[in-house]
Design a protein around this motif. Structure first.
Motif, short mmCIF file in Angstrom:
data_model
loop_
_atom_site.label_atom_id
_atom_site.label_comp_id
_atom_site.label_asym_id
_atom_site.label_seq_id
_atom_site.Cartn_x
_atom_site.Cartn_y
_atom_site.Cartn_z
N ILE A 31 -6.02 -4.87 5.47
CA ILE A 31 -5.77 -6.03 4.62
C ILE A 31 -7.48 -6.04 4.06
O ILE A 31 -7.06 -6.34 3.07
N ARG A 32 -8.37 -6.31 4.32
CA ARG A 32 -9.52 -5.65 3.74
C ARG A 32 -9.59 -4.97 2.80
O ARG A 32 -9.74 -4.89 1.63
N LEU A 33 -9.80 -3.70 2.85
CA LEU A 33 -9.27 -2.20 2.78
C LEU A 33 -7.92 -2.56 1.75
O LEU A 33 -8.35 -1.88 0.57
N ASN A 34 -7.36 -2.75 1.50
CA ASN A 34 -5.62 -2.89 0.87
C ASN A 34 -6.37 -3.91 -0.13
O ASN A 34 -5.29 -3.78 -2.15
N VAL A 35 -7.39 -4.92 -0.18
CA VAL A 35 -7.54 -5.89 -1.78
C VAL A 35 -8.67 -5.28 -2.22
O VAL A 35 -9.00 -6.08 -3.11
N SER A 36 -9.66 -4.14 -1.60
CA SER A 36 -10.37 -3.52 -2.42
C SER A 36 -9.78 -2.75 -3.54
O SER A 36 -9.27 -2.60 -3.50
N PRO A 37 -10.95 -2.80 -4.30
CA PRO A 37 -11.11 -2.09 -5.59
C PRO A 37 -10.96 -0.29 -5.56
O PRO A 37 -10.67 -0.26 -6.11
N THR A 38 -11.31 -0.26 -4.04
CA THR A 38 -11.87 1.39 -4.16
C THR A 38 -10.10 1.89 -3.70
O THR A 38 -9.31 1.54 -2.83
N HIS A 39 -9.73 2.71 -4.41
CA HIS A 39 -8.98 3.66 -5.14
C HIS A 39 -8.14 4.62 -3.44
O HIS A 39 -9.29 4.71 -2.23
N LYS A 40 -6.96 4.00 -3.05
CA LYS A 40 -6.10 4.41 -1.75
C LYS A 40 -6.41 6.41 -1.97
O LYS A 40 -7.66 6.45 -0.24
N LEU A 59 -10.19 6.43 -0.41
CA LEU A 59 -10.24 6.57 1.35
C LEU A 59 -9.75 7.09 2.11
O LEU A 59 -9.82 7.11 3.45
#
Lengths: 374, 311
Positions: free
Chosen positions: A207-216, A219
């Motif tokens: 959830i945190r990673l998906n809400v972050s502005p870092t492109h998939k 990651l």
């Protein structure tokens, strides 16, 4: 980015059970092979096979006569044409068939002893290589083709006796190489573990990673980099153990072996990553699926019974070309046999291609993903 | 300026509407409380607004722009403190906060300062090298918060951040949220604990069955209640006949008698307590203790829905 990589490595490496299965278990298996198989093939494996022969070239025929009279490796049964010889092979009145056009070809029945057919194949391949060398030398500089030169190349004595020596016995070495292949295939579990964190429906961290502005893709790239580092380390440890402790020979192309291992591991890791992204459900379900797929692919590649490999190559050749386990084990075999370098390169390219395909599938699935439920 | 606008949001699971034409607006600088019992649709609404969940109908705008999965410019300004603790078990406190802050802040020096601020903010200075499994429930929740706010977002979503937390940590968390608001963050706070929402929220929306059922400040919501105050008396001397007589009195909205505790809900009158004392005195009914309370949000919720806020 650097601290992310450090953190990813720390997160993955703290999974002790995963480290056991991907590193310690293959080492234990190699150790077991060393204890169980050393000396297993001394003195006993070189015996005579009934071989159908369709050869008209006198040089080749004299070579086959030498194998029969001096080394008792074959018992020749000549045929006038290939059709009769193939019929004899099919009804198993001969164990193998040797034909010749520009090089020697060997066909074997399924019931042929593995040891026998492999030894014979090795000897004939070695002869073909040496014959080609002579022919090339004749074309480039015939003056250098002296009797001594020819004699040094066609002398098969060392080849046959070295096969019987368990230290370099091809069968023993291939068993060790299967542990490297296993190490590569188990890298899929690293991919599965890493991919889980990016899924919001599998992990709160997702959830945190998906809400972050870092492109998939960043990651995913970090994940792949961390997995690659871990796998490379495991491969280095495993190969070092085999080379320096178990004294397993790696032939004259260890660099190619390592390259195959690295690419093979990355391929399996991406396969695991893709499975994690595509298959929903609990962790047990995915690990069971990955284990099953790994075992099945290994089975199809002949790691448990080599006859299966030949069946797949005969009736489903495409599967051999996309089966990661088959690609890895074939390359290991050819590298050790120092043959089929073009096929080795072809397999490496296929593995790289499959890695990219798996990575693209995983990225496509995760890019801009929204879930139906969490 | 409105930071968040949700219009007519509908999220269904088959025939069941988890969110049913829900509207919500949050102005800049507010702490908006989203109050509702378990299963009312709070978390589903949050997951929709964060573009984690698909939804069937409606629009969601954040900072005036439509919210989408690839709205990275908007995500840069969002902080999330999810209901389940979302930290890496393998990293210690400092590493966890640094990891998640690193998703938003690339500059190393800035990130280091932000991480230190976040640790100080939640009071975890003595625990920076601790792994999550070594922390108590309250401290773990504080770490969860730190990971969500370290990058100093403009809009922060707290989804039931004090579940299973000890009172000391809870107070610390609530005070911290007020500090965040004072330093410029707009906050959406969901809970089924009315006391927390009353304590920190400037405006409250009450939600049930996926719908908004009431909205306003805590004072305006309490004014929705039909009774003025509750007077609770402990007495052993009240007979059943006297209780029936009490219920019929004009200043009594309703009464509950669970020996020895008597609860009297009075009409909107300031003289309710005096009139009740007079009633008891006239009949020589002795009492051990009494107290009066104003209606709570739970009372408001109970009146509107017939259910309790908390199971």
């Amino acid at each position: 980015m650097k601290n992310w990589l450090t953190y990813r490595l720390k997160i993955l490496l703290k999974d002790k059970s995963l480290v056991f299965w991907t590193l310690v278990f293959p080492i234990l298996l190699a150790t077991f092979f060393n204890l169980a198989l050393r000396g297993a093939y001394t003195n006993a494996t070189v015996s005579s096979s009934t071989v159908g022969v369709v050869v008209s070239d006198p040089t080749v025929q004299s070579f086959l006569d030498m194998l029969e009279d001096e080394y008792h490796l074959i018992e020749q049964k000549p045929f006038s044409n290939e059709k009769e010889a193939l019929a004899a092979l099919e009804n198993q009145s001969v164990e193998a068939l040797i034909t010749y056009d520009s090089s020697i070809h060997l066909s074997v029945t399924q019931s042929s002893s593995n040891a026998q057919s492999l030894i014979l194949r090795n000897v004939l391949q070695s002869y073909n290589v040496r014959l080609n060398l002579i022919q090339e030398q004749l074309e480039s500089d015939p003056t250098k083709v002296t009797p001594a030169f020819i004699d040094s190349l066609v002398n098969v004595k060392m080849t046959v006796t070295s096969i019987a020596d368990s230290r370099t016995s091809e069968l023993v070495v291939i068993n060790f190489y299967t542990t490297i292949a296993m190490l590569c295939i188990y890298a899929s579990f690293w991919g599965n573990k890493s991919g889980r964190y990016l899924q919001a429906d599998m992990s709160s961290i997702g959830i945190r990673l998906n809400v972050s502005p870092t492109h998939k893709w960043k990651l995913i790239l970090m994940d792949i980099a961390a997995i690659f580092v871990i796998f490379a380390l495991e491969l280095a440890i495993h190969l070092s153990y085999m080379a320096f402790v178990l004294q397993v020979p790696f032939g004259n192309y260890p660099g190619l072996l390592i390259l195959t291992g690295l690419i093979g591991g990355l391929l399996s890791a991406m396969m695991g990553y893709m499975v994690c992204v595509m298959v929903k459900g609990n962790e047990v379900k995915r690990i069971t699926l990955l284990s099953g797929v790994g075992v099945f692919l290994s089975f199809l590649s002949g790691m448990m019974a080599v006859q299966i490999k030949y069946l797949v190559e005969t009736y489903l050749p495409v599967l051999s070309k996309i089966n990661p386990a088959a690609l890895i084990t074939d390359n290991f075999y050819w590298i050790f046999m120092e043959s089929h370098f073009s096929l080795i390169l072809e397999n490496l390219l296929i593995m790289v291609g499959l890695t990219i395909v798996f990575a693209m599938i995983a990225y496509r699935r995760m890019r801009r993903v929204t879930y139906d439920h969490l | 300026m409105s930071v968040l606008e949700i219009k007519d949001l509908v999220k269904r699971y088959g025939d069941f509407s988890a969110v049913d034409h829900f509207n919500l607006t949050i102005q800049e600088g507010e702490i908006l409380g989203l109050l509702g019992p378990n299963g009312s649709g709070k978390t589903t609404t949050i997951n929709c607004l964060l573009s984690l969940l698909t939804y069937e109908f409606g629009s969601i705008h954040l900072f005036g722009k439509p919210m989408k999965p690839d709205a990275y410019d908007l995500k840069q300004h969002i902080g999330i403190v999810p209901q389940n603790v979302a930290v890496f078990e393998e990293l210690n406190v400092n590493e966890n906060i640094d990891y998640f802050c690193g998703l938003y802040v690339k500059d190393k020096a800035t990130r280091k300062a932000y991480v230190q601020d976040a640790i100080a903010f939640v009071g975890l200075e003595e625990f920076t090298t601790f792994l999550p499994k070594q922390l108590s429930g309250g401290l773990l929740r504080r770490l969860n918060i730190a990971c969500g706010i370290a990058h100093k977002p403009k809009f922060i979503v707290f989804d039931e951040p004090t579940v299973a937390v000890d009172p000391q940590s809870r107070n610390r968390i609530l005070e911290g949220i007020k500090d965040l608001n004072r330093s410029g963050s707009t906050i959406l706070y969901t809970s089924h604990y009315m006391e927390e929402v009353e304590q920190i929220c400037s405006r409250i929306v009450i939600m049930d069955n996926g719908k908004q059922i009431a909205e306003g400040t805590k004072e305006s919501l309490k004014a929705l209640s039909q009774f003025g105050e509750v007077i609770k008396v402990e007495t052993h001397d009240l007979s059943d006949e006297q209780f029936l007589e009490l219920q019929a009195l004009p200043f009594v909205f309703k009464a509950e008698w669970n020996r020895p505790f008597l609860s009297v809900y009075t009409q909107n009158e300031k003289q309710g307590l005096l009139q009740l004392m007079q009633f008891l005195s006239d009949r020589s009914i002795d009492y051990v203790s009494f107290r009066n309370e104003v209606p709570t949000l739970n009372d408001v919720f109970l009146e509107i829905t017939g259910k309790q806020l908390r199971d």
